[in-house]
Design a protein around this motif. Structure first.
Motif, PDB file in Angstrom:
ATOM      1  N   HIS A   1     -12.079 -28.853  -3.205  1.00  0.00           N
ATOM      2  CA  HIS A   1     -12.409 -27.830  -2.212  1.00  0.00           C
ATOM      3  C   HIS A   1     -13.904 -27.569  -2.230  1.00  0.00           C
ATOM      4  N   PRO A   2     -14.516 -27.328  -1.127  1.00  0.00           N
ATOM      5  CA  PRO A   2     -13.937 -27.380   0.210  1.00  0.00           C
ATOM      6  C   PRO A   2     -13.632 -28.814   0.626  1.00  0.00           C
ATOM      7  N   PRO A   3     -12.636 -28.998   1.476  1.00  0.00           N
ATOM      8  CA  PRO A   3     -12.226 -30.361   1.840  1.00  0.00           C
ATOM      9  C   PRO A   3     -13.364 -31.144   2.490  1.00  0.00           C
ATOM     10  N   GLY A   4     -13.359 -32.408   2.222  1.00  0.00           N
ATOM     11  CA  GLY A   4     -14.336 -33.273   2.867  1.00  0.00           C
ATOM     12  C   GLY A   4     -15.669 -33.349   2.169  1.00  0.00           C
ATOM     13  N   GLY A   5     -15.736 -32.834   0.947  1.00  0.00           N
ATOM     14  CA  GLY A   5     -17.023 -32.833   0.259  1.00  0.00           C
ATOM     15  C   GLY A   5     -17.110 -33.878  -0.839  1.00  0.00           C
ATOM     16  N   TRP A   6     -18.105 -33.726  -1.684  1.00  0.00           N
ATOM     17  CA  TRP A   6     -18.294 -34.602  -2.837  1.00  0.00           C
ATOM     18  C   TRP A   6     -17.863 -33.793  -4.048  1.00  0.00           C
ATOM     19  N   TYR A   7     -16.850 -34.278  -4.758  1.00  0.00           N
ATOM     20  CA  TYR A   7     -16.234 -33.468  -5.811  1.00  0.00           C
ATOM     21  C   TYR A   7     -16.781 -33.884  -7.173  1.00  0.00           C
ATOM     22  N   VAL A   8     -17.404 -32.951  -7.815  1.00  0.00           N
ATOM     23  CA  VAL A   8     -18.047 -33.236  -9.099  1.00  0.00           C
ATOM     24  C   VAL A   8     -17.022 -33.698 -10.126  1.00  0.00           C
ATOM     25  N   GLU A   9     -15.855 -33.000 -10.151  1.00  0.00           N
ATOM     26  CA  GLU A   9     -14.864 -33.299 -11.200  1.00  0.00           C
ATOM     27  C   GLU A   9     -14.405 -34.758 -11.145  1.00  0.00           C
ATOM     28  N   ASN A  10     -14.327 -35.288  -9.967  1.00  0.00           N
ATOM     29  CA  ASN A  10     -13.852 -36.670  -9.829  1.00  0.00           C
ATOM     30  C   ASN A  10     -14.999 -37.617  -9.500  1.00  0.00           C
TER      31      ASN A  10
END
Lengths: 470, 422
Positions: free
Chosen positions: B262-271
């Motif tokens: 979240h927010p959808p469509g972003g760059w996710y640090v955790e993954n």
């Protein structure tokens, strides 16, 4: 250079400073106005400046010749014919030559003859229909003795190329603009306020029009069958788009002119509130309809000799063709010729007399609705990419196709109708409360801020105005 | 200063345009115009800047801009992540094929099981043409120039269809927004040399509109209408079983399971830029069902036709300028990464059939890229390991099965080559 772009903002800002603070001499100001107009026009294509100058020069010279031969009806008529020939030739070559070639090819094709007529690589000069009509009307006015031929080509060229209205009107009469250029009027504070208000309203309407372009395109350009509701949504969206786009442009043009003290007559007067097709043409593109009336309709006979229907048809057909070199525009013109003629006929019929005697609000509302419906039908031809497209749209609008519209379609239709109403509402508010607002000028500033914000958030700088193509 | 509301000052000779008092009056009115109109415009501008920033906060991804913006920002945050000093840092750049088709976790785990320790990141984003890749890579160079060598390997995915002449002429609002987001005023001055209107528009989008192009807002009405038409069209097509809201159901289910996304469509640090590698059995089952429906021949054919129309996907007539932009992108990456490899993603060979011309064009393009940059090519495009069931449309790998296969295969290729070194 489009009004709704940052380029125009900077262009006008520089012009405004130079015009008011640097060039104080009348002649220099006219020169500046001319140079700025040519830069403005040249921003599309500098190659067409000579054509504009040629149009102005030919009518300037010919009008002078007409005036010198006022005592000789034959000679002055010959000069007038020369002016008309030159102007129509310019229009014919640049706007209609490919249309004629293509139509000829299609026509002989009907007889099984495969004629390969190459079309010409001609770019349509922006605003050519507007300035040739303007130029031509000057010579006709001199011919009719309605005005004197102007002395001073610089001023005449400045009038013809006056940048606020150069590319998409309103079509100015020489007798209206030339005296202003001779005097270079000073705007009043009220002019400035009105000017800014009109610019803001125009930008907002243009923004709304651009938002309508999507739903209109979704319907007209759809390559799959659509529901009746979506077809109506598309047709109404275009109805809103063309009004917002064109009247928005006109508002901006009038507003810009007011900022430098020039008065341009209004071009629209709540056209979708018209109570008949005749009334519609008194409210829609007023400068064109009055031009067609004064220089074409009356010239072909007007109401005289019982040929009114024929003359209306000729005028409207040519009016349609003026908009664009395509048969759909001709049909659009013919459609308006037809509904105007029917209106004339109905006016003197028993029904017309009954309506006259029962002219209550319900009847008036009904007349407005019927007129609006007829106008929307006309816009389908105007917007369509061809006859197939127009028929498909009309069929989808009127014959249930079996395709069900979703709940979302209703919402879009609601938004389109709301947009259409909004555009007329802000115009109506401006007409109704504009004068009162002048007495409460402190209210104007926040209204301008809200309007400019709306344009800057939603507005898409650089979307062409539809009427530029004409 | 008192001003008359009309210019009917009796001292002024209105019939003489050169009367000095007229000049003075004109200047007075002009000054008032500038103050009144200019202040209104300026205030409007401030309202806009505030309104758009609020809009972006309230709706982070209303115009599909979130991914590219957050990916660019993530270049910086990825740098600040504490990497295991023994791990080889791998950045994977590319299009949406990478965004949805590559899992850093799966790739790293696979290599780890073979004794190679990596820490990889997914920097794929949609709507990417080579010009945008070049901008992105230049930003990468700018951010990493002081820490050259932090990144051991950049795997740069090349989508040949994004570089075709057909694709090159389609510069939509998202391209514009991407250019605006990734560029700065120096880039816009460069653009101004050839297209001053576009340069001003870029400047506005970047600095006034917070990356949201106006066209995106004005198109808000048309988008739902077109979506509805698509759904209606699908409902009328008896060949394919309608999907209804299944796609949305899956989306909502995954979003509820992946709070980190979240927010959808972003760059996710955790993954590390990728989508989470797995989900609950229920979500996986629904995903399989959705993917199966999307793999219906008529839908796949529609997807193929769309790619042919937009991107000349089978003949691949490569635009020379676009190719040079891609080469430029690689060169930027090469300046700061220890090594850059070129990757061709698996092609959905049951759907996309390269013509002889397409094969030749692709071969030429790859040869040019390799000749000018010296990169190694990892070509998975005709890998028989992938079938139509690994794709959810003409070119994107499925969220779970396809993505896992690609991430593992890529790890296997690098493990086999033995050239993933710190």
């Amino acid at each position: 250079m489009l009004f709704n772009t940052p380029q125009f903002f900077w262009f006008f800002a520089i012009f405004f400073v130079l015009y008011n603070f640097v060039f104080s001499n009348h002649k220099k100001q006219v020169w500046l106005l001319l140079a700025s107009s040519l830069i403005f026009y040249g921003a599309w294509n500098y190659a067409f400046i000579p054509l504009l100058v040629f149009s102005a020069l030919s009518d300037y010279v010919i009008a002078g010749c007409v005036e010198r031969n006022m005592h000789d009806p034959v000679k002055k008529k010959r000069w007038l014919m020369l002016s008309i020939f030159i102007n129509l030739s310019v229009l014919g070559i640049f706007k209609y030559s490919n249309f004629v070639l293509q139509s000829t090819q299609d026509f002989v094709g009907l007889f099984g003859i495969d004629a390969h007529i190459s079309t010409l690589s001609i770019i349509l000069p922006v605003g050519i229909s507007f300035y040739t009509f303007q130029s031509m009307s000057y010579t006709i006015d001199v011919y009719r003795g309605d005005m004197k031929a102007h002395r001073g080509f610089l001023t005449f060229l400045s009038a013809l190329s006056f940048f606020p209205q150069l590319v998409a009107g309103p079509i100015l009469r020489a007798k209206h603009i030339l005296p202003q250029l001779d005097n270079l009027p000073i705007p009043t504070i009220a002019n400035i306020r009105n000017g800014l208000m009109l610019i803001m309203l125009g930008l907002v309407k243009k923004t709304m029009a651009d938002m309508m372009a999507g739903p209109a395109s979704a319907a007209f350009d759809s390559n799959i069958p659509i529901s009746s509701l979506d077809a109506w949504t598309g047709a109404l969206a275009f109805t809103a788009q063309i009004y917002g786009d064109f009247s928005g442009y006109t508002d901006i043009a009038i507003g810009i002119a007011l900022l430098i003290g020039f008065h341009i007559p209004k071009n629209f007067n709540l056209p979708y509130f018209s109570s008949s097709p005749v009334d519609f043409w008194r409210r829609w593109h007023i400068s064109l309809s009055s031009w067609l009336r004064d220089y074409l309709y009356i010239s072909v006979g007007g109401n005289r000799n019982g040929n009114r229907t024929r003359n209306v048809f000729i005028t409207m057909l040519l009016g349609g063709l003026w908009h664009g070199a395509a048969w759909t525009f001709v049909v659009w013109g013919a459609w308006h010729g037809l509904i105007i003629s029917i209106t004339h006929w109905l006016t003197y019929s028993a029904l017309g007399r009954w309506v006259d005697t029962h002219n209550n609000w319900l009847v008036r509302a009904l007349k407005v609705l019927v007129t609006f419906y007829l106008v929307v039908i006309g816009w389908v031809f105007f917007r369509a990419t061809g006859f197939d497209n127009a028929w498909t749209m009309l069929a989808q609008m009127h014959i249930p196709s079996g395709i069900e519209a979703s709940a979302g379609s209703t919402i879009i239709l609601g938004l389109v109708v709301a947009g259409l109403i909004f555009m007329h509402l802000i115009d109506w508010l401006n007409i109704r409360f504009g004068p009162a607002l002048e007495q409460r000028s402190w209210l104007m500033w926040p209204i301008l801020v809200i309007g400019f914000s709306l344009f800057l958030v939603v507005g898409d700088p650089g979307h062409d105005f539809i009427y530029f193509q004409f | 200063m008192t001003l008359s509301t009309s210019s009917s000052d009796m001292r002024i000779n209105h019939s003489d345009p050169n009367d000095p008092r007229r000049v003075k009056e004109r200047r007075k009115i002009a000054l008032w115009t500038i103050l009144f109109g200019g202040s209104a415009l300026l205030a409007g501008l401030l309202v806009v800047i505030f309104a758009v920033s609020q809009l972006r906060e309230a709706f982070p991804n209303p115009f599909s801009l979130q991914r590219i913006e957050t990916s660019a920002n993530a270049l910086d945050s990825a740098l600040r992540l504490p990497p295991d000093s023994d791990d080889t840092v791998v950045y994977v750049f590319g299009s949406s094929l990478i965004e949805f088709g590559f899992s850093p976790e799966i790739f790293d785990q696979r290599l780890s099981s073979k004794g190679i320790h990596t820490r990889s990141y997914n920097f794929g984003y949609g709507n990417a043409d080579p010009i945008i890749h070049e901008r992105f890579a230049r930003r990468f160079e700018q951010i990493y120039k002081d820490t050259t060598g932090t990144v051991d390997l950049v795997i740069f995915e090349f989508s040949p269809f994004q570089a075709t002449t057909t694709r090159a002429v389609q510069t939509g609002q998202l391209n514009h927004a991407a250019h605006a987001i990734l560029g700065d005023w120096r880039d816009f001055i460069e653009v101004a040399k050839t297209d001053h209107e576009e340069a001003i528009a870029l400047f506005n989008t970047r600095y006034i509109r917070n990356g949201v192009p106006a066209e995106a807002v004005t198109n808000l009405l048309a988008t739902p209408l077109r979506n509805m038409q698509r759904i209606q069209s699908e409902a009328n097509d008896n060949d394919a079983e309608p999907m209804g809201d299944m796609g949305w159901d899956l989306y909502h289910m995954l979003m509820s399971e992946w709070p980190q996304a979240h927010p959808p469509g972003g760059w996710y640090v955790e993954n590390r830029g990728g989508l989470p590698p797995s989900a609950s059995p229920k979500a996986m089952a629904l995903a399989a069902e959705v993917m199966a429906k999307m793999q219906h021949p008529s839908r796949m054919e529609a997807s193929r036709q769309q790619r042919l129309a937009c991107c000349d996907m089978e003949d691949l007539n490569i635009d020379p300028a676009m190719l040079q932009h891609f080469i430029g992108a690689i060169k930027h990456a090469q300046k700061v990464a220890k090594r850059v490899d070129l990757l061709l993603m698996p092609r959905n060979q049951d759907i996309i059939h390269l013509s002889a011309l397409g094969k030749a064009n692709l071969k030429d393009a790859l040869a040019t890229i390799q000749h000018e940059t010296g990169v190694n090519l990892v070509d998975l495009s005709i890998e028989p390991y992938f079938s139509v069931t690994d794709f959810f449309d003409a070119d994107h790998l499925t969220l779970f099965k396809g993505r896992q296969k690609l991430s593992e295969l890529l790890a296997d290729v690098y493990a086999e080559n033995g050239d993933v070194v710190k």
